[in-house]
Write a protein that holds these residues in place. Sequence first.
Motif, PDB file in Angstrom:
ATOM      1  N   THR A  75     -11.297  40.568 -52.431  1.00 41.49           N
ATOM      2  CA  THR A  75     -12.579  41.082 -52.904  1.00 41.49           C
ATOM      3  C   THR A  75     -13.662  40.374 -52.090  1.00 41.49           C
ATOM      4  OG1 THR A  75     -12.866  39.353 -54.562  1.00 41.49           O
ATOM      5  CG2 THR A  75     -11.647  41.317 -55.249  1.00 41.49           C
ATOM      6  N   GLU A  78     -13.778  36.770 -53.020  1.00 39.27           N
ATOM      7  CA  GLU A  78     -12.617  36.018 -52.513  1.00 39.27           C
ATOM      8  C   GLU A  78     -12.755  35.711 -51.027  1.00 39.27           C
ATOM      9  OE1 GLU A  78      -8.665  37.129 -55.031  1.00 39.27           O
ATOM     10  OE2 GLU A  78      -9.533  38.739 -53.854  1.00 39.27           O
ATOM     11  N   ARG A  96     -20.454  35.801 -59.382  1.00 38.32           N
ATOM     12  CA  ARG A  96     -19.208  36.536 -59.275  1.00 38.32           C
ATOM     13  C   ARG A  96     -19.253  37.720 -60.219  1.00 38.32           C
ATOM     14  NH1 ARG A  96     -14.718  32.338 -60.674  1.00 38.32           N
ATOM     15  NH2 ARG A  96     -16.301  31.726 -62.153  1.00 38.32           N
ATOM     16  N   ASP A 100     -13.875  39.472 -60.664  1.00 36.98           N
ATOM     17  CA  ASP A 100     -13.521  38.314 -59.845  1.00 36.98           C
ATOM     18  C   ASP A 100     -13.162  37.123 -60.723  1.00 36.98           C
ATOM     19  OD1 ASP A 100     -13.597  39.010 -57.137  1.00 36.98           O
ATOM     20  OD2 ASP A 100     -15.777  39.093 -57.184  1.00 36.98           O
TER      21      ASP A 100
END
Length: 434
Positions: A75, A78, A96, A100
């Motif tokens: 993502t 990430e 986030r 996430d």
Amino acid sequence: MSQIQEVKDANNIVEVVGEKIDLRPSGSSFKARCPFHSEKTPSFFVHPEMQRYRCFGCGATGDVLDFLQNYDGMTFYEALKHLADRASITLKDFNRTSEDEEREQLLGILNLAKEYYHYLLTKHKAGKQALAYLKDRGTNSQSIKLFYLGYSLQSWDGLIKYLHQKKKYPLDLIAKTGLIIRGKGGRYYDRFRGRLMFPLKNHRGQVVGFSGRLLDAQAKEAKYINSPETSLYHKSKLLYGYSELFREIRKSNKVVVVEGEFDVISSSQAHINDVVAVKGSALTIDQIELLARVAQTVILAFDQDEAGITACKRAITLIKDKDLDLRVIDFQSLNNLAKSKDLKDPDDFARQEPKLWRQAVDEAISIYSFLLNIAFASYDAKSPDGKRKIIDDLAPIIDGIDHLVEKEFYLQKLSEKLNVKLDLIKEDIVRVAK
Ligand code: ZN
């Protein structure tokens, strides 16, 4: 300067991409075969001065964050976190998404479970029998550590006590990992009980699920059970052993594909370290894509029952347009060599005839020769009816071979073995394939 820019500036795209794929200098930039579409000559370029990549074949383009999202399936968060960690930058106040956040928690839970099971196997008295079982079948302590094997208690709430009561994770969150199940009455219980545990990692090395094996061969329950499909675990995308062994695979540029966890572990103990397992014999396009990233030769070592042969045929269509050499281990001739012993799978061969197993890998035959052998073993090549069945079986396969010289080779072989003129064989193959 935003933190996103700070993180991007601290990571050179050439290095980050170069860690994943084989980049070669080309003028002021770097090129490679595109990881986002199939091609034989490189049209994927990474430009250091612009810090961007671009493919002239499929049009893929982006910066270092885009690359990690598209190549590794990360993502945005990430990818950002990965690069921040890589450059020792601490992300501050970065918002986030809730997905996430949950993803990170689930990965944390799975990782704790991995540690918990491993502890039970290696340190706790409850795991003694499982440990003895492993020793007995020749699994050594390096393998136990490398593959992080574990043991689950013969109890309905061993893991629940640890993750929920001790570590305070909510039950509904733990359930999203597939590790515990909510019963009809609303009570949760452990999915894996009294089993040898194999952590299943995705290609990035994250534990996303487990496979559990019963020790008692006579038990009524299923010998193996696996995590169910979750937001993190997708059976069709997972290759057991890939994250542990992909460096070895890249080094040898070939990979042996087997069916089960113990096939991988025993093979690696027999010094075949370029090996992965699919669960069962259904190789998927996602798995082929992962393998094509690290190796040019793919050797299938499936059961040679109907399912295994179907899987081999399917693999041919999956590697279309990919520059892969597909081979098969011929268990028939391997069994003849092993003579008296009753060896069933790669696990048996690797443990009892390691030298023979290595030889079989070295001598793996082309998938087309293999399917040719199978067809001739299944039908009577002397009768007209048998000849027709052999042609019916092989026509779509041989007609689909792209390389003309290779195709001609098999057509000739077919003509010799059937004792039919080459021209006729060619005509018939084209007709039947249509
Ligand atoms: Zn491309």
